[in-house]
Design a protein around this motif. Structure first.
Motif, mmCIF file in Angstrom:
data_model
loop_
_atom_site.group_PDB
_atom_site.id
_atom_site.type_symbol
_atom_site.label_atom_id
_atom_site.label_comp_id
_atom_site.label_asym_id
_atom_site.label_seq_id
_atom_site.Cartn_x
_atom_site.Cartn_y
_atom_site.Cartn_z
ATOM 1 N N LYS A 150 0.831 -1.207 0.000
ATOM 2 C CA LYS A 150 0.000 0.000 0.000
ATOM 3 C C LYS A 150 0.863 1.254 0.000
ATOM 4 C CE LYS A 150 -4.025 -2.118 2.140
ATOM 5 N NZ LYS A 150 -4.861 -2.241 3.322
ATOM 6 N N GLY B 21 2.327 1.833 -3.340
ATOM 7 C CA GLY B 21 1.351 2.086 -4.398
ATOM 8 C C GLY B 21 1.112 0.888 -5.291
ATOM 9 N N ALA B 22 1.531 -0.288 -4.836
ATOM 10 C CA ALA B 22 1.367 -1.518 -5.619
ATOM 11 C C ALA B 22 -0.042 -2.074 -5.414
ATOM 12 C CB ALA B 22 2.407 -2.551 -5.217
ATOM 13 N N GLU B 23 -0.556 -2.691 -6.444
ATOM 14 C CA GLU B 23 -1.878 -3.312 -6.406
ATOM 15 C C GLU B 23 -1.724 -4.798 -6.100
ATOM 16 O OE1 GLU B 23 -5.233 -4.701 -9.665
ATOM 17 O OE2 GLU B 23 -3.639 -3.353 -10.286
ATOM 18 N N VAL C 85 -2.620 -8.231 -6.788
ATOM 19 C CA VAL C 85 -3.260 -8.949 -7.887
ATOM 20 C C VAL C 85 -3.897 -10.227 -7.373
ATOM 21 C CG1 VAL C 85 -2.857 -10.101 -10.101
ATOM 22 C CG2 VAL C 85 -1.632 -7.994 -9.550
ATOM 23 N N LEU D 9 1.875 -8.981 -6.769
ATOM 24 C CA LEU D 9 1.667 -7.534 -6.732
ATOM 25 C C LEU D 9 1.968 -6.926 -8.089
ATOM 26 C CD1 LEU D 9 3.572 -6.570 -3.450
ATOM 27 C CD2 LEU D 9 1.118 -6.911 -3.728
ATOM 28 N N ARG D 10 1.157 -5.948 -8.488
ATOM 29 C CA ARG D 10 1.431 -5.191 -9.713
ATOM 30 C C ARG D 10 2.122 -3.897 -9.301
ATOM 31 N NH1 ARG D 10 -0.601 -6.390 -14.131
ATOM 32 N NH2 ARG D 10 -2.560 -7.148 -13.293
ATOM 33 N N PRO E 2 3.347 -0.205 -9.761
ATOM 34 C CA PRO E 2 2.765 0.899 -10.519
ATOM 35 C C PRO E 2 3.689 1.375 -11.642
ATOM 36 C CG PRO E 2 3.210 1.558 -8.236
ATOM 37 C CD PRO E 2 3.612 0.130 -8.381
#
Length: 120
Positions: free
Chosen positions: A69, A72-74, A76, A87-88, A90
């Motif tokens: 978080k 800023g990673a998503e 997945v 994790l994706r 950014p």
């Protein structure tokens, strides 16, 4: 007569199994190495933005999720049967730096960039 039809059925089933095994064997071998080179460029780029991160089960995923978080990673995918998260990263972040960042997170065991793997 009954035995003949049973023998014929077993022979036919054996032939089908042999043919299907042989054809699946060929399909596994027949995939050309050049096929990977023909993948669209954006497919390689999209896959290269994902990290597969394994963590220590005793520590848990909380430090990794918090770090994701903050970075800023998503998230997945969170794996159910293994201690891992995909994790994706950014856009705008440099992948080697992202690998270093997540390697430094408490409990992280491995960080790998997701990529296709060709089985021989």
């Amino acid at each position: 007569m009954k035995h003949t039809s049973i023998i014929a059925a077993v022979a036919a089933a054996s032939l089908c199994v042999a043919v299907s095994c042989k054809s699946s064997e060929k399909s596994a071998v027949a995939i050309p190495v050049e096929a990977e080179r023909k993948l669209p460029q954006n497919m390689h780029q999209a896959e290269s933005r994902v990290l597969i991160i394994m963590y220590d089960g005793n520590i848990g995923s909380e430090p990794l999720i918090k770090a994701a978080k903050e970075y800023g990673a998503e998230i997945v995918y969170q794996y159910d049967n293994i201690n891992g998260i995909a994790l994706r990263v950014p856009d705008g972040k440099i992948m080697p730096e992202a690998v270093q960042y997540f390697n430094a997170v408490e409990g992280v065991l491995t960080v790998n960039i997701d990529k296709p793997v060709r089985l021989m």
